[in-house]
Design an enzyme around this catalytic site. Structure first.
Site, PDB file in Angstrom:
ATOM      1  NE  ARG A  45     -31.845  39.845  35.916  1.00 33.90           N
ATOM      2  CZ  ARG A  45     -31.819  38.626  35.440  1.00 33.90           C
ATOM      3  NH1 ARG A  45     -30.237  38.127  35.440  1.00 33.90           N
ATOM      4  NH2 ARG A  45     -32.791  37.989  34.763  1.00 33.90           N
ATOM      5  N   GLY A  46     -26.364  40.923  35.377  1.00 32.02           N
ATOM      6  CA  GLY A  46     -25.873  39.808  35.296  1.00 32.02           C
ATOM      7  C   GLY A  46     -26.956  38.458  35.810  1.00 32.02           C
TER       8      GLY A  46
ATOM      9  CE1 TYR B 100     -34.965  34.781  28.731  1.00 32.61           C
ATOM     10  CE2 TYR B 100     -33.503  33.047  28.388  1.00 32.61           C
ATOM     11  CZ  TYR B 100     -34.492  33.931  27.967  1.00 32.61           C
ATOM     12  OH  TYR B 100     -34.377  34.149  26.529  1.00 32.61           O
ATOM     13  CB  THR B 101     -34.841  35.488  37.397  1.00 30.92           C
ATOM     14  OG1 THR B 101     -35.253  35.277  38.403  1.00 30.92           O
ATOM     15  CG2 THR B 101     -34.901  36.885  37.055  1.00 30.92           C
ATOM     16  CE1 TYR B 102     -43.542  35.179  37.160  1.00 32.66           C
ATOM     17  CE2 TYR B 102     -43.103  34.879  39.520  1.00 32.66           C
ATOM     18  CZ  TYR B 102     -44.222  35.043  38.560  1.00 32.66           C
ATOM     19  OH  TYR B 102     -45.350  35.616  38.851  1.00 32.66           O
TER      20      TYR B 102
ATOM     21  CB  ALA C 244     -33.245  35.209  41.865  1.00 34.65           C
TER      22      ALA C 244
ATOM     23  CB  ILE D 236     -31.855  40.221  46.201  1.00 35.19           C
ATOM     24  CG1 ILE D 236     -32.494  41.104  47.366  1.00 35.19           C
ATOM     25  CG2 ILE D 236     -30.153  40.475  46.380  1.00 35.19           C
ATOM     26  CD1 ILE D 236     -32.039  40.988  48.731  1.00 35.19           C
ATOM     27  CB  SER D 237     -36.258  38.576  43.737  1.00 36.11           C
ATOM     28  OG  SER D 237     -35.604  37.166  42.918  1.00 36.11           O
TER      29      SER D 237
ATOM     30  CB  CYS E 110     -30.571  30.703  37.635  1.00 40.52           C
ATOM     31  SG  CYS E 110     -31.314  32.505  38.368  1.00 40.52           S
TER      32      CYS E 110
END
Length: 219
Positions: free
Chosen positions: A69-70, A73-75, A149, A163-164, A180
């Site tokens: 995915r574009g 880093y995310t949680y 995000a 999305i989150s 991010c």
């Protein structure tokens, strides 16, 4: 026609990716309806296509999943509503930027259902809220925290990932990454903002605002 699926409990990330890839292919082939999948994950980090290794500050804290995915880093974890969007972007004008903007508009509209003003910032992916209850930044600007995000991937003009929205996650879990790639701003949630909002409340808001924000547009 968009099918909405809500999965209770925690869904492993690999299982989610496998489902999304199969569903996206079926949508492309005309064998399945478009789909919005509402889930939660166990605590984990994901690395998007722009992730920088130095932004993974605690690599042994939670499992790390490399994804196409574009984004960076995310949680993901309990208390965060993840909405995976498997939608035909081709029939929405073949315009990826407009589709991403529509997703941002959708998140902002859902947050507005709780009187939360979500905002977009140039150069910063995601949706932000201004924190007037916090001290000004070193530059004298109002503090801002990230509440949602966004990261998608397209295959044959069908989207997946999505999305989150932070409902009530453990915000300390974000400490193992630079979310991010942005270190000068914080992270918040609906409950952190003082709102007694449940996951079910957020699901209702997402469904209520979807049609007005993610409309079907023929080329």
């Amino acid at each position: 026609m968009v099918e909405w699926i809500t999965t209770q409990g925690l869904t492993e990330y690999a299982q989610a990716e496998a489902f999304m890839e199969a569903r996206a292919e079926a949508i492309h082939l005309g064998e399945a309806d478009e789909c919005i999948w509402l889930i939660e994950h166990p605590p984990l980090y994901t690395a998007g296509t722009s992730a920088k290794l130095e932004d993974l500050t605690e690599p042994d804290r939670f499992p790390v999943h490399t994804t196409k995915r574009g984004g960076q880093y995310t949680y993901h974890g309990p208390g965060q509503r993840v909405a995976y969007v498997m939608l035909d972007v081709g029939k929405r004008g073949h315009d990826v930027r407009r589709f991403v903007k529509d997703l941002e508009t959708w998140v902002i509209a859902a947050l507005a259902e709780f009187n939360v003003k979500g905002e977009i910032r140039d150069g910063r992916v995601g949706v932000w809220v201004q924190r007037d209850d916090k001290p000004l930044t070193a530059l004298g600007q109002p503090a801002e925290d990230k509440i949602a995000a966004l990261g998608i991937r397209l295959r044959k003009w069908v989207s997946f990932h999505g999305i989150s929205i932070n409902v009530e996650p453990d915000l300390s879990h974000f400490g193992g990454i630079v979310p991010c790639g942005i270190s000068e701003h914080g992270v918040t949630s609906l409950v952190d903002l003082g709102l007694p909002v449940t996951m079910d409340d957020v699901d209702v808001a997402l469904r209520k605002t979807f049609d007005d924000c993610i409309t079907s547009r023929e080329p």
